[in-house]
Every structure is written in structure tokens, then in C-alpha cells.
Design a protein around this motif. Structure first.
Motif, PDB file in Angstrom:
ATOM      1  N   TRP A 197      16.609 -53.114  50.713  1.00  0.00           N
ATOM      2  CA  TRP A 197      15.242 -53.686  50.660  1.00  0.00           C
ATOM      3  C   TRP A 197      15.461 -55.285  51.292  1.00  0.00           C
ATOM      4  O   TRP A 197      14.551 -55.814  51.968  1.00  0.00           O
ATOM      5  CB  TRP A 197      14.751 -53.986  49.078  1.00  0.00           C
ATOM      6  N   GLN A 198      16.615 -55.956  51.001  1.00  0.00           N
ATOM      7  CA  GLN A 198      16.769 -57.184  51.706  1.00  0.00           C
ATOM      8  C   GLN A 198      16.807 -57.199  52.995  1.00  0.00           C
ATOM      9  O   GLN A 198      16.451 -58.106  53.786  1.00  0.00           O
ATOM     10  CB  GLN A 198      18.008 -57.773  50.976  1.00  0.00           C
ATOM     11  N   LEU A 234      17.504 -59.767  56.233  1.00  0.00           N
ATOM     12  CA  LEU A 234      18.739 -60.331  55.770  1.00  0.00           C
ATOM     13  C   LEU A 234      19.896 -59.618  56.028  1.00  0.00           C
ATOM     14  O   LEU A 234      19.721 -58.363  55.500  1.00  0.00           O
ATOM     15  CB  LEU A 234      18.469 -60.961  54.376  1.00  0.00           C
ATOM     16  N   ASN A 235      20.843 -60.019  56.476  1.00  0.00           N
ATOM     17  CA  ASN A 235      22.171 -59.376  56.744  1.00  0.00           C
ATOM     18  C   ASN A 235      23.016 -59.224  55.335  1.00  0.00           C
ATOM     19  O   ASN A 235      23.270 -60.534  54.635  1.00  0.00           O
ATOM     20  CB  ASN A 235      23.070 -60.281  57.888  1.00  0.00           C
ATOM     21  N   PRO A 236      23.138 -58.236  54.849  1.00  0.00           N
ATOM     22  CA  PRO A 236      23.790 -58.325  53.638  1.00  0.00           C
ATOM     23  C   PRO A 236      25.130 -58.647  53.448  1.00  0.00           C
ATOM     24  O   PRO A 236      25.849 -58.764  52.450  1.00  0.00           O
ATOM     25  CB  PRO A 236      23.648 -56.741  53.052  1.00  0.00           C
ATOM     26  N   VAL A 275      21.990 -61.091  47.380  1.00  0.00           N
ATOM     27  CA  VAL A 275      20.543 -60.872  46.983  1.00  0.00           C
ATOM     28  C   VAL A 275      19.672 -62.168  46.490  1.00  0.00           C
ATOM     29  O   VAL A 275      18.751 -62.368  46.591  1.00  0.00           O
ATOM     30  CB  VAL A 275      20.349 -59.843  46.099  1.00  0.00           C
ATOM     31  N   ASP A 276      20.676 -62.921  45.818  1.00  0.00           N
ATOM     32  CA  ASP A 276      20.187 -63.996  45.052  1.00  0.00           C
ATOM     33  C   ASP A 276      19.884 -65.341  46.063  1.00  0.00           C
ATOM     34  O   ASP A 276      19.392 -66.184  45.591  1.00  0.00           O
ATOM     35  CB  ASP A 276      21.070 -64.555  44.025  1.00  0.00           C
ATOM     36  N   HIS A 277      20.097 -65.117  47.542  1.00  0.00           N
ATOM     37  CA  HIS A 277      19.694 -66.001  48.300  1.00  0.00           C
ATOM     38  C   HIS A 277      18.174 -65.639  48.694  1.00  0.00           C
ATOM     39  O   HIS A 277      17.316 -66.804  49.228  1.00  0.00           O
ATOM     40  CB  HIS A 277      20.439 -65.659  49.694  1.00  0.00           C
TER      41      HIS A 277
END
Length: 490
Positions: A107-108, A114-116, A121-123
Motif C-alpha cells: 500500500w505504501q 514510497l520506496n519501502p 511505514v511510519d514515515h
């Protein structure tokens, strides 16, 4: 009543009765975990999972014995396997929240771009308010390979922002993967048996037996489908590489193994064995072409992520890989921690050093083991596909079950299908089938008991197998064995 007579009571049950038992067990599990009133209390869940574990393992083994006594068609096994898979699909993830971690990372990418490997995720601003995100390892960078991140992104796209639907999509994808792996198992054992000498010991299980032992395995049903772990995806590509070796399509072995490594990194230990296999068989074109295709696959799947490689949180990824749980390392270190304050107080301040020493001993021993295995194959005259498959299985099994600092039961999915390509006379097949059953204790409190989990779930079947091997050799000195080249010898 003795243990033997207890099990003999079930030996005359027809196969269809065990279908009913397994289906009822899975159906009741789906009802239990979908009913908060029933599964809410911790004690109720513990009371439920003990008979569930016993029934699933008993039905698995007795169903196989029934299959050995009577003829059951592949069509029947596919239909019953599909029934069990659908029932397992209806069971919500009850033992692990890893599936929600996969969704977080898909999902991110899909929703936030966003690049994991760079952003945790908390970014994400106000991530707690996003209903698609679960508080699961939100402060860790992705530990998975490029290919799995792309799969997670695609599956999240199919879920269209609906969490329940996305959970279903991920689990349904695992059902598809299990089915495709089953097809590879059937095709592979048919090729192995077709090529074998009818007067010699069977090269592999019969196709119905092999398919049954995979589709009906409780570990596959509960951890791969119900809990949605991604290890079976890696296991599919490892099995694909083995099937390609059997079928003579050697050009695609290295790309298949690269795909497995790009799901989870453990498959990397098979790559040197695969290169050696191609070298020993003088498959120069397959080696060169395979390396090229593997490199292209690595580059293509890494394209969305590698431009930011300098910002990858490699230290955190490495730290996550060496968390200690459920392993031999965890067992020994837990004993040390329980003793260091009383019997060894001088070592208490050096806990982390001791932990690192244990890790390095295990990794060093594994490097010697894998190097010795490769050297052994270098020295022999030939290297047949079925011997390479056994070596690949052994390399993965030792790494995951003995050497790895972190061993969870679903990790068996990375290599378990290869077990079914082995000869029925091979003790390694028996051992790993036993281990797959004892690992079902993971859904009980045993799974989190830091000393008992390794002793009962891994150590006990290994010890029992070792005693069984000694007894078999002692009572049957003419038992057929295999030499390094895979030939039968007395």
C-alpha cells in the motif's frame, strides 16, 4: 490402550472419511475465528488449538495411509485439495499478522509512491488514520526482495483500497501459488518415475501420493493459506527450478532461482549449487544464457527501487534478518541467559558478544558444510538432476532449520515441495515430513515457549529420526542406499 492400538483403530477408515474429518476441522476453525464471542478469550483459543492440531496431523497421516491402501484418482485429490484450500481461505489470519505487513508495504508503494527500502511505514503522515495500514513492523524497512514488493504492490492495486478485499486477494493469490506448485510436483514426479528403472526402487513417490502430501499438509493449509505467509511464493520458484532440471529445460534454472531469491533471500544458497550443476553437465549455453536472464530479471525488478540504493536502510534490514527466535541459536542463547546471572555472573555483561559468537559459529559451520558439499560434487564424475535437487533441499533445510537465527514454521514453505521429489527410501524425506507436522505445535503456546519450541518442534523429530535411522541400519544391513552419484548400491 497402547499408542499402536489407538492408531490401528483408524487404519481401515476409507479415504473419503479423512476428507470429511479434515474438512470439518477446517470448517469449525473458520467458524471459531470468525466469531469474536468464541475466539475472543485467550484461554478459549488455547483450548481450541490443541485438539485442532491433533486432528489435522492425525487426519493428514491416516489419510496418506488410506491413500496407500486404495486407489484414489488425481481428479479426486485435486477436488478435495481445492475444497480444503477454500475452507482454509475462509479462516482469518489468527496466528500471525505478517500478512498485514505485506499489505502495508504494498500500500505504501501503490497509494503513497514510497520506496519501502528507504521509507518505513511510519514515515507516512498520519499513517495511524489510514484504514489500510496495520500497526505491524511500521518502523522497519522491507526485508523482502524486489519481486515480492512488486507483487505486493500489484495485489494491493487489485484490492482497490478495501482492506478486507485486499486480505482476500493476498490469500487467494497464495491458493493459486499452492495449486501451481502442486502441478509442478505432479509433473515432476511423473517425469522422474517415467525415467526410472522399473526393477529398481522408486525414484519418487507416485503422483497421487506426492500431490496429497503437499495439498493436504496442515502447515500449507494453516500457514500458507489461512495466515497468508509469502514463503510458499518463494517455494514455488524453487520448485520450478527443480522441475526445470528434471525436464531438461536447464536454461531457465538460474532465472527461476533468481526469482525465488527476489521473493526472500534464502534461496541464494542454492545458486552456487545450480551453477555447479550446469558446469558439471557441460551445459555452457544454459549457464551463459541463464546468468544473462537472471541478471535481466534482477535489473528489471530492481528498477523501481535501485535509483535510491544509497538511502537503503541496510543496517536495519540486516538486524532484522538476525533476530533470534525458535532456532538452535535461540535455544542455546536462552539457556545461557537463564544461567548467566547465577552460574556465570562474570559473563552477564558480555551477553551480546556471546550472542554474536554463537551466530558466527553457526554461520561458519554452514559455510564449511556448503563448501564441502560443493567440493564433493566437483570431485565426482557426474551430477544428475535428482542428486542436485536433493543437495538444494539439504542446503535449504540445514540453513533454515538449524543455522538460521530466526526459524518460524512457515519458513518450511521455502523448500518443502522439494521433499516430494525424493525417493520414498530417502530418510531426508521422512524427516522433513515429520518436521512439517511437529511444527504445527506453533499455533499452541509451545510456539512462543523459548526453550520448548525448538526442543519439541525441531529437536525432537530430528532425534527420533536419528534413532530410527540407526535402528533401520542395524536391523536391515542390506537396506538399499544411494551413492554420491544417486546410484543404488548395497
Amino acid at each position: 490402550m497402547s499408542q499402536i492400538s489407538f492408531f490401528r483403530r483408524f487404519e481401515q477408515y476409507p479415504f473419503k472419511r479423512w476428507v470429511l474429518v479434515m474438512a470439518l476441522a477446517l470448517g469449525l476453525t473458520a467458524l471459531f475465528y470468525n466469531t469474536p464471542f468464541l475466539s475472543g478469550p485467550r484461554w478459549a483459543r488455547e483450548v481450541f488449538v490443541w485438539p485442532l492440531t491433533a486432528v489435522l496431523v492425525l487426519a493428514y497421516w491416516q489419510g496418506f495411509r488410506a491413500l496407500q491402501r486404495q486407489s484414489v484418482s488425481l481428479k479426486t485429490l485435486w477436488m478435495t485439495g481445492l475444497l480444503l484450500a477454500l475452507l482454509a481461505l475462509a479462516i482469518p489470519p489468527f496466528h500471525s499478522t505478517d500478512l498485514f505487513g505485506y499489505i502495508n508495504r504494498g500500500w505504501q508503494q501503490w497509494h503513497y509512491g514510497l520506496n519501502p527500502y528507504v521509507y518505513t511505514v511510519d514515515h507516512i503522515p498520519r499513517w495511524e488514520q489510514d484504514p489500510m495500514i496495520t500497526d505491524h513492523w511500521v518502523n522497519n524497512p522491507s526485508p523482502y526482495g524486489f519481486l515480492y514488493l512488486l507483487l505486493a504492490k500489484t495485489l494491493c492495486a487489485l484490492g482497490a483500497g478495501h482492506k478486507a478485499l485486499t486480505v482476500f486477494v493476498f490469500k487467494a493469490f497464495n491458493v493459486l501459488i499452492v495449486g501451481l506448485t502442486g502441478l509442478l510436483i505432479v509433473a515432476g514426479v511423473n517425469l522422474l518415475n517415467r525415467a526410472s528403472d522399473p526393477s529398481a526402487q522408486p525414484t519418487a513417490l507416485r503422483a497421487p501420493q506426492a500431490l496429497y502430501l503437499y495439498l493436504w499438509n496442515p502447515l500449507v493449509l494453516i500457514h500458507a493459506i489461512s495466515n497468508g505467509h509469502n514463503d510458499s511464493v518463494m517455494g514455488f520458484f524453487v520448485t520450478l527450478a527443480a522441475f526445470l532440471a528434471i525436464a531438461g529445460q536447464w536454461l531457465w534454472i538460474l532465472p527461476a532461482l533468481m526469482a525465488a531469491t527476489l521473493i526472500k533471500y534464502g534461496a541464494v544458497v542454492i545458486l552456487p549449487l545450480a551453477v555447479l550443476f550446469l558446469l558439471k553437465n557441460r551445459a555452457w549455453g544454459a549457464l551463459a544464457g541463464g546468468l544473462l536472464w537472471a541478471a535481466l530479471l534482477l535489473g528489471a525488478t530492481g528498477l523501481p527501487y535501485l535509483p535510491d540504493w544509497q538511502q537503503f536502510h541496510l543496517t536495519e534490514i540486516n538486524r532484522n534478518a538476525f533476530v533470534s527466535h525458535g532456532s538452535l541459536h535461540s535455544f542455546v542463547y536462552a539457556i545461557f541467559k537463564n544461567l548467566d546471572k547465577t552460574l556465570l555472573p562474570g559473563l552477564h555483561a558480555h551477553r551480546e558478544t556471546i550472542r554474536a559468537i554463537l551466530k558466527n559459529i553457526l554461520l561458519g559451520a554452514y559455510a564449511l558444510f556448503l563448501g564441502g558439499l560443493c567440493w564433493r560434487r566437483v570431485r565426482q564424475a557426474d551430477y544428475p538432476p535428482r542428486v542436485w535437487i536433493r543437495d538444494a533441499l539439504l542446503a535449504m533445510a540445514v540453513l533454515i532449520c538449524v543455522v538460521s537465527l530466526k526459524f518460524y514454521p512457515w519458513y518450511l514453505g521455502m523448500f518443502f515441495p522439494l521433499v516430494l521429489y525424493l525417493s520414498p527410501a530417502d530418510g531426508l524425506q521422512r524427516l522433513l515430513l515429520w518436521v512439517s507436522c511437529t511444527q504445527m505445535l506453533s499455533i499452541t503456546f509451545i510456539g512462543q515457549a523459548h526453550l520448548l519450541n525448538f526442543v519439541l518442534m525441531t529437536g525432537l523429530p530430528i532425534f527420533y529420526w536419528w534413532r530410527w535411522q540407526k535402528k533401520a541400519v542395524h536391523h536391515k544391513p542390506s537396506l538399499t542406499q544411494e551413492d554420491d552419484r544417486g546410484r543404488s548400491v548395497e
